[in-house]
Scaffold this active site. Structure first.
Site, PDB file in Angstrom:
ATOM      1  N   LYS A  51      -7.688  -0.043   3.403  1.00 20.00           N
ATOM      2  CA  LYS A  51      -6.533  -0.456   2.591  1.00 20.00           C
ATOM      3  C   LYS A  51      -6.871  -1.724   1.813  1.00 20.00           C
ATOM      4  CE  LYS A  51      -3.267   1.891   5.581  1.00 20.00           C
ATOM      5  NZ  LYS A  51      -2.184   1.907   6.562  1.00 20.00           N
ATOM      6  N   GLN A  95       0.370  -2.161  10.482  1.00 20.78           N
ATOM      7  CA  GLN A  95      -0.368  -0.951  10.856  1.00 20.78           C
ATOM      8  C   GLN A  95       0.161  -0.408  12.184  1.00 20.78           C
ATOM      9  OE1 GLN A  95      -2.454   0.606   8.878  1.00 20.78           O
ATOM     10  NE2 GLN A  95      -2.937   2.215  10.330  1.00 20.78           N
ATOM     11  N   ASP A 118       5.304   1.147   2.779  1.00 20.13           N
ATOM     12  CA  ASP A 118       5.076   2.346   3.586  1.00 20.13           C
ATOM     13  C   ASP A 118       6.228   3.339   3.438  1.00 20.13           C
ATOM     14  OD1 ASP A 118       2.692   2.655   5.014  1.00 20.13           O
ATOM     15  OD2 ASP A 118       3.246   1.114   6.470  1.00 20.13           O
TER      16      ASP A 118
HETATM   17  N1  GUN Z   1      -0.752   4.474  10.962  1.00 23.62           N
HETATM   18  C1  GUN Z   1      -1.139   5.726  10.581  1.00 23.62           C
HETATM   19  N2  GUN Z   1      -0.705   5.986   9.332  1.00 23.62           N
HETATM   20  C2  GUN Z   1      -0.043   4.884   8.917  1.00 23.62           C
HETATM   21  C3  GUN Z   1       0.622   4.560   7.691  1.00 23.62           C
HETATM   22  O1  GUN Z   1       0.719   5.334   6.742  1.00 23.62           O
HETATM   23  N3  GUN Z   1       1.159   3.318   7.648  1.00 23.62           N
HETATM   24  C4  GUN Z   1       1.095   2.445   8.694  1.00 23.62           C
HETATM   25  N4  GUN Z   1       1.688   1.252   8.552  1.00 23.62           N
HETATM   26  N5  GUN Z   1       0.497   2.723   9.837  1.00 23.62           N
HETATM   27  C5  GUN Z   1      -0.072   3.941   9.931  1.00 23.62           C
END
Ligand code: GUN
Length: 282
Positions: A51, A95, A118
């Site tokens: 990311k 996350q 998100d």
């Molecule tokens: N963990 C797995 N996929 C995601 C996501 O799309 N966003 C976040 N914040 N955590 C995740």
């Protein structure tokens, strides 16, 4: 035919990079994403690294905060409140999953809707459910772009989503419904899942079980979207038995290189949109 998520993601990121340049020229700053990771889960660490790398790739700024699994929750809450109030931060992401003992609902509630890149907040999920989407959860949003890339009309198609998570299954079902599909959601307690799946024109597998979707569960000519990322004997495999299904499907996403690259791309797109909205609202 393969749906090359990697290629669609690269094209989308190239467009984003141009839009980020315009933003910077206009507002004299870069859009900025703040990422919080708690604990040492290796998969989460890889996602977060990607990311941050994605931000740099399209010319956006990023901040990352790493906390050990024994950090007091109050410390993370304080950081979230600080980021929420910071006008230079456009998007905030925690996350998931958080290590045991943390209150996910509470911590996520500290992210303002406007910075929820998100799309996980009750407001953003609610707006999507009402057919007035604002920020859309990244993985299902990316899947809609992949479906678009096939040139297939979605209206009136039968879509089956396997999995009902808040991050993928539920928002995916709502997006497909908003696109005029007839949508069925299957899950671990569904009776007759294989039969239901085999009627799908569009089949989305998001269950987290390696090679769960077998050839008998797929209609000839279906579009098959594989959201699974499972590690089996050191190899990444999806939720779909790719080798068995690929000749039945009209389109199928590979793992890796299908849905995965789109998720981060849509996160970058959501962050840019949040930044534009923040500047327009100032
Ligand atoms: N963990 C797995 N996929 C995601 C996501 O799309 N966003 C976040 N914040 N955590 C995740």
């Amino acid at each position: 035919m393969l749906i090359l998520g990697k290629q669609v993601a690269a094209d989308t990121r190239a467009q984003l990079a141009l839009q980020v340049k315009d933003f910077e020229q206009k507002y004299r700053r870069k859009p900025c994403l703040a990422v919080i990771i708690v604990g040492e889960d290796p998969a989460s660490q890889t996602y977060v690294r990607n990311k941050i790398k994605g931000c740099a790739e399209v010319g956006m700024a990023s901040l990352s905060y790493e906390y050990g699994a024994t950090t007091p929750q109050a410390e993370i809450a304080a950081k979230l409140k600080e980021l929420a109030a910071d006008p230079d931060v456009d998007g905030i992401l925690v996350q998931l999953p958080l290590p045991e003992g943390f209150d996910e609902k509470y911590l996520l509630s500290l992210i303002p809707d406007s910075k929820d890149v998100d799309g996980f907040s009750p407001t953003n999920m609610g707006l999507l459910a009402m057919g007035r989407p604002r920020t859309i959860s990244c993985t299902p949003f990316g899947i809609m772009k992949l479906l678009e890339s096939t040139g297939t009309t979605l209206k009136g198609k039968r879509a089956v989503v396997i999995g009902r998570s808040n991050t993928v299954g539920k928002p995916m079902a709502m997006l497909l419904l908003n696109a005029d599909c007839t949508v069925t959601v299957c899950h671990s307690k569904t009776v007759g899942l294989a039969e239901i799946a085999s009627q799908a024109d569009i089949l989305v597998a998001a269950i987290g079980k390696p090679r769960f979707v077998t050839a008998d569960m797929v209609k000839d000519g279906a579009i098959v979207i594989d959201v699974g990322i499972n590690r089996v004997d050191g190899k990444l495999v999806g939720d779909v038995d790719f080798e068995a299904v690929k000749d039945k499907a009209s389109f199928i996403t590979p793992v890796p290189g299908g849905v995965g690259p789109m998720t981060i791309t849509m996160l970058l797109a959501n962050t840019l949109q949040a930044a534009i909205k923040a500047e327009e609202d100032r």
